[in-house]
Enzyme design. Sequence first.
Site, short mmCIF file in Angstrom:
data_model
loop_
_atom_site.label_atom_id
_atom_site.label_comp_id
_atom_site.label_asym_id
_atom_site.label_seq_id
_atom_site.Cartn_x
_atom_site.Cartn_y
_atom_site.Cartn_z
N GLU A 126 87.92 67.54 7.07
CA GLU A 126 87.44 67.11 5.75
C GLU A 126 87.42 65.60 5.61
O GLU A 126 87.31 65.06 4.50
CB GLU A 126 88.31 67.73 4.66
N HIS A 139 92.34 68.80 -1.27
CA HIS A 139 92.48 67.69 -0.33
C HIS A 139 93.77 66.93 -0.65
O HIS A 139 94.20 66.89 -1.81
CB HIS A 139 91.32 66.69 -0.45
N CYS A 196 87.64 59.98 -4.20
CA CYS A 196 86.69 60.84 -3.45
C CYS A 196 85.39 60.11 -3.19
O CYS A 196 84.70 60.38 -2.21
CB CYS A 196 86.34 62.08 -4.25
O1 SUG Z 1 84.26 69.34 -1.61
N1 SUG Z 1 82.98 69.29 -4.87
C1 SUG Z 1 83.58 68.58 -3.76
C2 SUG Z 1 84.53 67.55 -4.27
C3 SUG Z 1 85.05 66.67 -3.17
C4 SUG Z 1 86.16 65.79 -3.61
N2 SUG Z 1 86.56 64.94 -2.58
C5 SUG Z 1 87.84 64.53 -2.34
N3 SUG Z 1 88.87 65.08 -2.95
N4 SUG Z 1 88.01 63.62 -1.47
C6 SUG Z 1 84.29 69.56 -2.83
O2 SUG Z 1 84.89 70.53 -3.32
C7 SUG Z 1 81.42 70.85 -5.90
C8 SUG Z 1 79.92 71.16 -5.84
C9 SUG Z 1 79.48 72.13 -6.87
O3 SUG Z 1 80.26 73.01 -7.24
O4 SUG Z 1 78.32 72.01 -7.34
C10 SUG Z 1 81.91 70.09 -4.68
O5 SUG Z 1 81.38 70.22 -3.61
#
Ligand code: SUG
Length: 442
Positions: free
Chosen positions: A176, A253, A366
């Site tokens: 990730e 994460h 993020c």
């Molecule tokens: O991978 N959300 C992302 C958020 C990523 C956050 N990144 C960190 N914590 N570094 C994920 O879950 C949601 C997309 C949607 O539901 O339309 C999404 O992919």
Amino acid sequence: MAREYNFDGLVGPTHNYAGLSFGNVASQEHAGQPADPRAAALQGLAKMRFVASLAVGQAVLPPHERPSLRTLRRLGFRGSDEEVIARAAADPELRDHLLRISSSAAAMWTANAATCVPGTDAEDGRLHLMPANLTAMFHRSLEAETTARVLRAIFADPRRFEVHDPLPGGTHFADEGAANHTRLLVPGRPAVHLFAWGRVAFGEQPRAGESQRYPARQTREASHALARLGQVDPARALFPQQHPEGIDAGAFHTDVVAVGNGHLLLLHEKAFAETDALLKKLRELLSDQFIAKVATEAQLPLASAVAAYPFNSQLLTLPDGSMTIVAPVESREDPRARSFLESAPVASVHYLDLRESMQNGGGPACLRQRIVLSDEERAAVGARVFWDEELGAELERWVQRHYRDRLTGKDLADVRLWRETLAALDELTRILRLGSVYDFQR
Ligand code: SUG
């Protein structure tokens, strides 16, 4: 002189709430709500401007082309672009689900784009970037190839940079990116790297067990591979397990429950499975210059940490050596999150409105990839990705020209959205001087 640059992901024109990330509470809660891609992109640009105004290094990474027609074609949808979109939107089995997962603008969260090891910390003295395969979530696994192309376009000089291939295979090496990576550094000592993980693919299961309710995304095996690829001194690479209870509370994460920079680590007691042992080891490696500020469950319940995202802040070193926190406004609205941040040993705390991204589980941390560059390394980058007011203003005008201010699931089937996106991205690669990085340009 080495300096950290925050490479923020520019939010793409198809930003929407599709509820794609099981285990990411915000993504689940906002599923189906209308999104405002224009506001999302402008909020992101406002953050970049703010960070740059602190005299902290700032740069930008482009969105990916969406919907990914290549993905839809690989899944068997045939015909013209219009026909592929229409057929994917009306699939007899999954209705529009395949179109939704091919349309996500999730590449905005560039903490997940890659893991970076600066040249100062790698055995061969070059900067290493390992693009993340993101295999835990189908919609995110689509990012790896474009990410690698974009990073190779920017970090093109092989004498200074190596952009690796994403880790191979399916779920065994699920990676990730930097969302599970923390680099700590004190004067007079080499850096220490934490490569956290949530589950084990091969061999012995962890003593603390694994998450039950929500999936753990990153494997221990992937984390070890990243340390090898980045040529990190094995004596200064640690592999803590994400706490299973943290993951089950929605900390998918590490950066949802911990953030580190320089000599300082802010963390929740449920961030890592074996906190005491980890902090002891860090003190050993970094001396007593290292400071950890731990939030207990009583001070700051996991539910607050996950809802208000205080740990998903940017912890930044300012030119005078002091630190500042850039947090989401949601943390100011939660008294316990706010009091945790405001009692951290930093010079100041700033709160920014990133609600469009936050509603999909993406806070300030993020939205950025941290890349430490020396002046020579920076000079070796030919692309126009480093922030200055001229670039910022140009990108804002570009967003105003091309982005819609309302997007629902239904709109994804509109072939005009695809055409608008192509026109926008084609223009963007010229603004950023990236060359041809998208499928449609090849
Ligand atoms: O991978 N959300 C992302 C958020 C990523 C956050 N990144 C960190 N914590 N570094 C994920 O879950 C949601 C997309 C949607 O539901 O339309 C999404 O992919």
